[in-house]
Structures are given as structure tokens and as C-alpha cells.
Design a protein around this motif. Structure first.
Motif, PDB file in Angstrom:
ATOM      1  N   ASP A  41       5.336   2.064  -3.470  1.00 49.62           N
ATOM      2  CA  ASP A  41       4.970   1.842  -2.071  1.00 49.62           C
ATOM      3  C   ASP A  41       4.381   3.099  -1.443  1.00 49.62           C
ATOM      4  O   ASP A  41       3.453   3.022  -0.623  1.00 49.62           O
ATOM      5  N   ARG A  69       9.875   2.146  -4.399  1.00 50.87           N
ATOM      6  CA  ARG A  69       9.632   3.078  -3.292  1.00 50.87           C
ATOM      7  C   ARG A  69       8.541   4.076  -3.667  1.00 50.87           C
ATOM      8  O   ARG A  69       7.720   4.460  -2.828  1.00 50.87           O
ATOM      9  N   ARG A 119       2.995  -3.486  -8.655  1.00 49.85           N
ATOM     10  CA  ARG A 119       3.462  -4.355  -7.577  1.00 49.85           C
ATOM     11  C   ARG A 119       3.247  -5.828  -7.918  1.00 49.85           C
ATOM     12  O   ARG A 119       4.139  -6.667  -7.704  1.00 49.85           O
ATOM     13  N   SER A 156       0.552   3.360   0.084  1.00 50.10           N
ATOM     14  CA  SER A 156       0.351   3.626   1.507  1.00 50.10           C
ATOM     15  C   SER A 156      -0.914   4.422   1.777  1.00 50.10           C
ATOM     16  O   SER A 156      -1.388   4.472   2.911  1.00 50.10           O
TER      17      SER A 156
END
Length: 299
Positions: free
Chosen positions: A136, A133, A175, A140
């Protein structure tokens, strides 16, 4: 006598492995002419930057107002800028800063990002959820916007620009390595290693990481060009290296207002940025094809 035979056997095995590796590299280069082009460009750029004192007698920071904005000639191969500094010398010495920053950025972000990714992918559970999270959230944001934000907080300098670019690269490696670790985690040899009690650290270091390196090296080669571009962009915006430090992005920014009457002032630093990024992208694309079994079979 037995030790001598063992030593000879070991040397023969080493020679065989070396010959096999050399043959693989030769085959790869024959099938990927763009990789040769990228390597040649990169080697030329690195050679010129390393041997800058031997290639030019001008100082990259020496100001000579009487010689400002001289067009390229035999004495000044790339001309001079608005302060009379030799552009060729600034490109050579500036390349040292830019390429060194790119190398440090990739090394640090690769180490941290891959460590986070393979640990998160292998452990799973709430650890994976929390770490991903955060990753991410960082992904973003556009990378350049994120780098500008970090640099604005830390303050404009070459070191802070390098730290900012590292932060933008870590989530990408995390990732990708996490996805690779998840794919490897379910393989039989991993289950066999777990069944005999191999500890987590050894599992990650000896079994997970080596099988992730191929795709990660491809990403690293592509990110090297991106790191150079981001560093130059931060320098162009005044958030990276500060004058009179030679750096490609800074030189393009300082020369932008003279582009119409003296185009060489910005075109040469901008051109070397283009060639450097192109070289790394060509190498990265070729490595991606080599790591793709379908593309390799097609070759």
C-alpha cells in the motif's frame, strides 16, 4: 497391444484438446476484432525489430553531420535526426531494447508480485498485514514518480530504469493476486485439500495460482504497455538509456527542440511508442472482456 491402444488413446485425447483450444482461440478472435488489430500491430512491430538488419542498411549510431535533419525520402524512410542518423534504423534497433525491457520487467514483476500476493492472501494474519502495508505504501505514489525516485537513487542507465519500473509493477500484481487468493481460499476444494494434509507450497502452486492466472494475464498485458511507456518516459527525462544507445524515449527527448522545424524527428519515435502501447492495451481489453462471464455471454 494394450500399450499401443493406450498410446493411440493418449494421442487422440491430445488432438481433441488441441482442437478445443484452437476453437476457443478462433471464437475469441471472431468476437474481438480489436484483439486482432492489436495482435497484427504487435506482430508487425516485433517482426520489424527482430529483422532490423535485413530491413535497413544504416547503423543506428552512425553520425553524418552533413545529412542532418533530412526530411523523409526514398533513402531515409523516416528522415534523419540532428546528428544525421537514420531515424528508421534507430526506431528498429531501439525497439529491441524497449520491447526486451518490457518483457523482462513484466516477467520479473509478475513472478515476484504474484508470489507475494498469493502467499499473503492465503496465509493471512500478521504476514498479510505486514506485506500489504508495504504494498500500500508503494501504491500510494504515482508509478512514474516512484520510478523516477528509484532511478535517481540508482543512477541513470537502461538497467537501472528497468529495475525502477519493476519496483513500480510489483505492488500492482501483488494486490490483484492477493484479492484473488482470498476469494479462492474459502472454496470447498481448498478446504478438502487442507483436510487431507496438502502442504502450503503445493496448495499455492497447484490449486491457488492456476485459478488466478486469467485476470493476472489481463493485468500483465496492460502493464506491458505501461512498462514501455514508463521506460520511454525515463529515457525522455535522461534517466534511462544514455546516448548513443537507440531507445524510443531518448530519441523523442533529443529531438524535442527540433520539433517545430523538423517534426519528423520526434513524431516517428513518438508514434511507434503510441502504436506499441495501443497494441498491448487492445489485447488487454479484449482479454478482460473474455474473462468477464457477463461480457462473454453478451457476445
Amino acid at each position: 497391444m494394450k500399450n499401443l491402444k493406450n498410446n493411440q488413446s493418449f494421442q487422440a485425447k491430445q488432438k481433441s484438446q488441441f482442437s478445443e483450444t484452437l476453437g476457443t482461440i478462433t471464437y475469441f478472435l471472431k468476437r474481438n476484432p480489436l484483439a486482432i488489430l492489436g495482435l497484427v500491430l504487435l506482430c508487425i512491430i516485433i517482426f520489424c525489430c527482430v529483422f532490423a538488419p535485413q530491413l535497413t542498411s544504416f547503423s543506428p549510431t552512425s553520425i553524418a553531420i552533413r545529412e542532418k535533419l533530412i526530411a523523409p525520402n526514398a533513402e531515409h524512410l523516416f528522415g534523419t535526426d540532428q546528428l544525421g542518423r537514420d531515424i528508421f534504423a534507430r526506431i528498429l534497433y531501439g525497439g529491441r531494447n524497449t520491447l526486451l525491457i518490457g518483457l523482462i520487467v513484466i516477467a520479473v514483476s509478475f513472478s515476484i508480485g504474484v508470489s507475494i500476493g498469493i502467499f499473503s492472501g492465503f496465509i493471512g494474519g500478521w504476514v498479510d498485514n505486514v506485506l500489504m502495508r508495504i504494498v500500500d505504501a508503494l501504491l500510494s505514489f504515482p508509478t512514474l514518480v516512484l520510478a523516477i525516485t528509484f532511478t535517481a537513487v540508482l543512477g541513470p542507465s537502461l538497467r537501472n530504469a528497468m529495475i525502477a519500473v519493476i519496483f513500480t509493477m510489483i505492488p500492482q500484481f501483488a494486490r490483484i493476486s492477493r484479492g484473488l487468493a482470498i476469494g479462492i481460499r474459502g472454496l470447498l476444494y481448498i478446504e478438502a485439500a487442507e483436510s487431507i494434509g496438502v502442504n502450503t507450497f503445493r496448495m499455492l502452486w497447484k490449486h491457488i495460482l492456476p485459478n488466478c492466472l486469467g485476470p493476472l494475464f489481463v493485468q500483465a498485458s496492460l502493464n506491458f504497455g505501461s512498462a514501455i511507456l514508463q521506460t520511454a518516459s525515463l529515457g525522455f527525462l535522461g534517466l534511462g538509456a544514455q546516448p548513443p544507445t537507440p531507445e524510443w524515449g531518448v530519441d523523442v527527448s533529443a529531438a524535442s527542440q527540433f520539433l517545430r522545424e523538423s517534426p519528423w524527428v520526434a513524431l516517428f519515435p513518438g508514434g511507434i511508442i503510441l502504436l506499441s502501447v495501443l497494441a498491448f492495451n487492445l489485447i488487454g481489453d479484449s482479454l478482460a472482456d473474455w474473462n468477464n462471464p457477463r461480457a462473454r455471454k453478451g457476445n
